[in-house]
Every structure is written in C-alpha cells, then in structure tokens.
Scaffold this active site. Structure first.
Site, PDB file in Angstrom:
ATOM      1  N   SER A   1       0.883  -1.237  -0.014  1.00  0.00           N
ATOM      2  CA  SER A   1      -0.167  -0.018   0.047  1.00  0.00           C
ATOM      3  C   SER A   1       0.988   1.186   0.176  1.00  0.00           C
ATOM      4  CB  SER A   1      -0.891   0.153   1.328  1.00  0.00           C
ATOM      5  OG  SER A   1      -1.642   1.231   1.555  1.00  0.00           O
TER       6      SER A   1
ATOM      7  N   TYR B   1      -2.535  -0.637  10.687  1.00  0.00           N
ATOM      8  CA  TYR B   1      -2.717  -0.976   9.397  1.00  0.00           C
ATOM      9  C   TYR B   1      -1.275  -0.710   8.771  1.00  0.00           C
ATOM     10  CZ  TYR B   1      -4.129  -1.161   4.213  1.00  0.00           C
ATOM     11  OH  TYR B   1      -4.099  -1.402   2.910  1.00  0.00           O
TER      12      TYR B   1
HETATM   13  N1  LIG Z   1      -8.568  -0.179  -1.449  1.00  0.00           N
HETATM   14  C1  LIG Z   1      -7.610   0.616  -0.985  1.00  0.00           C
HETATM   15  O1  LIG Z   1      -7.669   1.613  -0.819  1.00  0.00           O
HETATM   16  C2  LIG Z   1      -6.127  -0.135  -1.084  1.00  0.00           C
HETATM   17  C3  LIG Z   1      -5.135   0.607  -1.240  1.00  0.00           C
HETATM   18  C4  LIG Z   1      -3.685   0.263  -0.927  1.00  0.00           C
HETATM   19  C5  LIG Z   1      -3.724  -1.363  -0.715  1.00  0.00           C
HETATM   20  N2  LIG Z   1      -4.654  -2.149  -0.648  1.00  0.00           N
HETATM   21  C6  LIG Z   1      -4.524  -3.392  -0.504  1.00  0.00           C
HETATM   22  O2  LIG Z   1      -5.132  -4.015  -1.464  1.00  0.00           O
HETATM   23  C7  LIG Z   1      -5.536  -5.501  -0.978  1.00  0.00           C
HETATM   24  C8  LIG Z   1      -7.056  -5.759  -1.293  1.00  0.00           C
HETATM   25  O3  LIG Z   1      -7.822  -5.005  -0.700  1.00  0.00           O
HETATM   26  P1  LIG Z   1      -9.215  -4.336  -1.353  1.00  0.00           P
HETATM   27  O4  LIG Z   1      -9.179  -2.863  -1.499  1.00  0.00           O
HETATM   28  O5  LIG Z   1      -9.448  -5.173  -2.507  1.00  0.00           O
HETATM   29  O6  LIG Z   1     -10.208  -4.699  -0.297  1.00  0.00           O
HETATM   30  P2  LIG Z   1     -11.727  -5.530  -0.261  1.00  0.00           P
HETATM   31  O7  LIG Z   1     -12.401  -4.992  -1.436  1.00  0.00           O
HETATM   32  O8  LIG Z   1     -12.418  -5.347   1.256  1.00  0.00           O
HETATM   33  O9  LIG Z   1     -11.232  -7.111  -0.668  1.00  0.00           O
HETATM   34  C9  LIG Z   1     -10.635  -7.810   0.489  1.00  0.00           C
HETATM   35  C10 LIG Z   1     -10.240  -9.076   0.013  1.00  0.00           C
HETATM   36  O10 LIG Z   1      -9.743  -9.989   0.955  1.00  0.00           O
HETATM   37  C11 LIG Z   1     -10.301 -10.946   1.671  1.00  0.00           C
HETATM   38  N3  LIG Z   1     -10.214 -11.312   2.658  1.00  0.00           N
HETATM   39  C12 LIG Z   1     -10.252 -10.511   4.003  1.00  0.00           C
HETATM   40  N4  LIG Z   1     -10.226 -11.012   5.052  1.00  0.00           N
HETATM   41  C13 LIG Z   1      -9.790 -12.525   4.745  1.00  0.00           C
HETATM   42  C14 LIG Z   1      -9.702 -13.547   5.378  1.00  0.00           C
HETATM   43  N5  LIG Z   1      -9.468 -13.548   6.716  1.00  0.00           N
HETATM   44  N6  LIG Z   1      -9.402 -14.761   4.686  1.00  0.00           N
HETATM   45  C15 LIG Z   1      -9.405 -14.703   3.233  1.00  0.00           C
HETATM   46  N7  LIG Z   1      -9.594 -13.579   2.375  1.00  0.00           N
HETATM   47  C16 LIG Z   1      -9.909 -12.606   3.207  1.00  0.00           C
HETATM   48  C17 LIG Z   1     -11.791 -10.588   1.048  1.00  0.00           C
HETATM   49  O11 LIG Z   1     -12.742 -11.599   0.767  1.00  0.00           O
HETATM   50  P3  LIG Z   1     -13.885 -12.409   1.825  1.00  0.00           P
HETATM   51  O12 LIG Z   1     -14.421 -11.227   2.624  1.00  0.00           O
HETATM   52  O13 LIG Z   1     -14.503 -13.062   0.967  1.00  0.00           O
HETATM   53  O14 LIG Z   1     -13.003 -13.311   2.789  1.00  0.00           O
HETATM   54  C18 LIG Z   1     -11.969  -9.982  -0.336  1.00  0.00           C
HETATM   55  O15 LIG Z   1     -11.762 -10.597  -1.230  1.00  0.00           O
HETATM   56  C19 LIG Z   1      -5.498  -5.622   0.661  1.00  0.00           C
HETATM   57  O16 LIG Z   1      -4.110  -6.083   0.904  1.00  0.00           O
HETATM   58  C20 LIG Z   1      -5.472  -4.043   0.904  1.00  0.00           C
HETATM   59  O17 LIG Z   1      -4.689  -3.701   2.250  1.00  0.00           O
HETATM   60  C21 LIG Z   1      -6.046  -1.434  -0.738  1.00  0.00           C
END
Ligand SMILES: NC(=O)c1ccc[n+]([C@@H]2O[C@H](COP(=O)([O-])OP(=O)(O)OC[C@H]3O[C@@H](n4cnc5c(N)ncnc54)[C@H](OP(=O)(O)O)[C@@H]3O)[C@@H](O)[C@H]2O)c1
Length: 268
Positions: A139, A152
């Site tokens: 991130s 985080y």
């Molecule tokens: N969106 C942003 O602003 C942003 C910015 C920088 C970095 N990121 C990083 O990008 C990555 C993806 O995030 P996103 O934004 O796509 O978030 P998201 O839409 O909330 O999706 C998170 C994913 O992680 C899975 N997950 C969460 N807890 C889990 C667990 N205990 N076991 C298995 N799967 C789990 C969820 O699936 P289920 O709920 O079905 O388990 C979902 O598929 C993360 O590592 C996040 O830190 C995001």
C-alpha cells in the site's frame, strides 16, 4: 499450454475489490487460477467471469492457520502454482487509543502473519519451479505511515520488510519476491468515513480495474517494487529521505483526520 498463459496463480482475497479485478485481468495470462477468500458464493461469481482458464475456488479464512496449512496440499493436488499473490487484506481507520485488541490482532493476522505463513508453506514447491514469484500487495501506507492507520500501516510496513528480506534471501534461487502497492482505490476496504476524508483531502481513488491493469503489467516485468500513482511515488521517496517534510504536511491534515476519527462513534 500457450506461451502467453504461463502463470499458475494462487490469489488470496479474490472475491472482491482489487483481487477480483486482478483475477479477471489475469484471464488471458494465466493457465490456472486458485481463487481464495471466505465468501464461496462471491468466489464462484468471480470464477464465472473468467473463461479459458482452469479456475479453482478455495473457500477459507487466511487467519485460520489450519486452513493455510491445508492450502499447500489443495494446490499441489491440482497441479501446483508458480505465482502466489498475497492480496487478502483488511483495514481499520480508528484512533489508536480506541482500537480494540481483537482488531489489532486480526489486522496483524490477515495482513502480515497469513502472507508470511502462506509464503513459507508454498515456498518448497515454488523453489522447484524454473521461475516463480511471490507478490505481496502492499500500500502507499507501506511507505508512508498515516494517522488513523497506525496498526494497518504497521502491517503494511511489515509486509514490505518481509518482502525485501525474503527477496534478498532468495536472490540466488528461481523465486522472486516482489511488492505491488496500490494507492487509495474504490473498494469496500474503505469505510464511508475514509472515503469522505479522501474527498476532503483531494486524495484520488483509483478504480480496481485500473489497479489490476497495472498489476498485470508489473507481473510481466522484472522490477522488485511497483507503486501506483505519481504523487504517491514521489511522497514515498520524500518520506524515505526527509520524513520530517511529510510529517509537517500530515500535521496540517490532522484537524480533518481528527474530525473523521471523531465521526466513528463506536469502538472498532
Ligand atoms: N482499496 C484501497 O484503498 C487499497 C489501497 C492500498 C492497498 N490495498 C490493499 O489491497 C488489498 C485488497 O484490498 P481491497 O481494497 O480489494 O479490499 P476489499 O475489497 O475489502 O477485498 C478484500 C479481500 O480480502 C479478502 N479477505 C479479507 N479477510 C480475509 C480472510 N480473513 N481470509 C481470506 N480472505 C480475506 C476478502 O474476501 P472475503 O471477505 O470473501 O474473505 C476480499 O476478497 C489489501 O491487501 C489492501 O490492504 C487496498
């Protein structure tokens, strides 16, 4: 197998957001994709969006050590992988003094411990591949620790440290360890308070499809790290060299950040 479809991928967090977009974007690059997440129905829906690829759904919780230990044999039984993408993640925007012990532990388990454990379990097999990759999803907060995101940020800094150290440890092997770091992206991980704060601060939010497009580009390149977004890249560099400059700039944002934190009424 077509030469273009050389990737056999295990993607965690594939049910929503960036992971879902990456799964779809990998359609014409992958031979096989294991989609991992807790929500089987959502994973099945993602699988239905991908054609011409062997797609296998693995429903389970990465915070469950027993499930993570089973993943290796589940993957091996279906022909193995040469790319592990540790994408599953959770966030919690919260004043640190109000963050619950349970949330702190969950953040560390899902964002840091699980990628480390999955990497260790899958590494022996990855080492037997002529060419393999572990890609951790960092991130902007892997580089710039941000108020309201202390735990985080700690997990994402930790993931960057793990990526760098393991990459150096495996430098003379066939396995590359790399970090791909999105900036703010329009997904469910961001609470309404965070989205509102981003709007107030003028922080741009990417579409997941654009992040996935850049991810696929990164996958096919050699560099160890990739950061999405120009100003974020620049601020990350400035933070490494002159952290005081970034601290001053974030200090100016504190009143807005405190207002946003105050709007979250209950303890997380
Ligand atoms: N969106 C942003 O602003 C942003 C910015 C920088 C970095 N990121 C990083 O990008 C990555 C993806 O995030 P996103 O934004 O796509 O978030 P998201 O839409 O909330 O999706 C998170 C994913 O992680 C899975 N997950 C969460 N807890 C889990 C667990 N205990 N076991 C298995 N799967 C789990 C969820 O699936 P289920 O709920 O079905 O388990 C979902 O598929 C993360 O590592 C996040 O830190 C995001």
């Amino acid at each position: 197998m077509s030469a273009d479809r050389k990737y056999r991928v295990l993607l965690t967090g594939a049910s929503r957001g960036i992971g879902k977009a990456i799964a779809v974007a990998l359609s014409d690059k992958a031979e096989r994709i294991f989609l991992l997440g807790r929500d089987k129905k959502a994973l099945d829906e993602v699988a239905s969006l991908i054609s011409g690829v062997d797609v296998i759904v693995l429903a389970g919780d990465v915070a469950d050590v027993k499930f993570c230990a089973e993943v290796e044999s589940l993957v091996a039984a279906r022909g193995g992988i040469n790319v592990l993408i540790n994408n599953a993640g959770i966030s919690d925007f919260c004043a640190f003094e109000r963050q619950s012990q349970e949330t702190i532990e969950k953040l560390l388990q899902v964002n840091l411990l699980a990628p480390i454990q999955l990497s260790q379990q899958l590494l022996p097999r990855l080492l037997r591949e002529p060419s393999a990759q572990i890609i951790n999803i960092g991130s902007t907060f892997s580089y710039i620790a941000y108020p309201g995101f202390a735990t985080y940020s700690a997990t994402k800094f930790g993931l960057r440290g793990f990526t760098e150290a393991l990459g150096r440890e495996l430098a003379d092997t066939s396995v590359r360890v790399r970090l791909f770091s999105p900036r703010a992206t329009k997904t469910d991980i961001n609470s309404p308070e965070v989205t509102r704060l981003n709007q107030q601060l003028g922080t741009f939010e990417d579409d997941p499809a654009e992040v996935a497009r850049q991810f696929v580009f990164f996958l096919t390149q050699r560099q160890t790290e990739y950061r999405v977004g120009f100003p974020e890249k620049l601020f990350a560099k400035i933070n490494q060299i002159f952290p005081g400059v970034v601290s001053k700039s974030l200090h100016k944002q504190l009143p807005l950040i405190r207002q946003a934190l105050a709007s979250i009424s209950t303890k997380s």
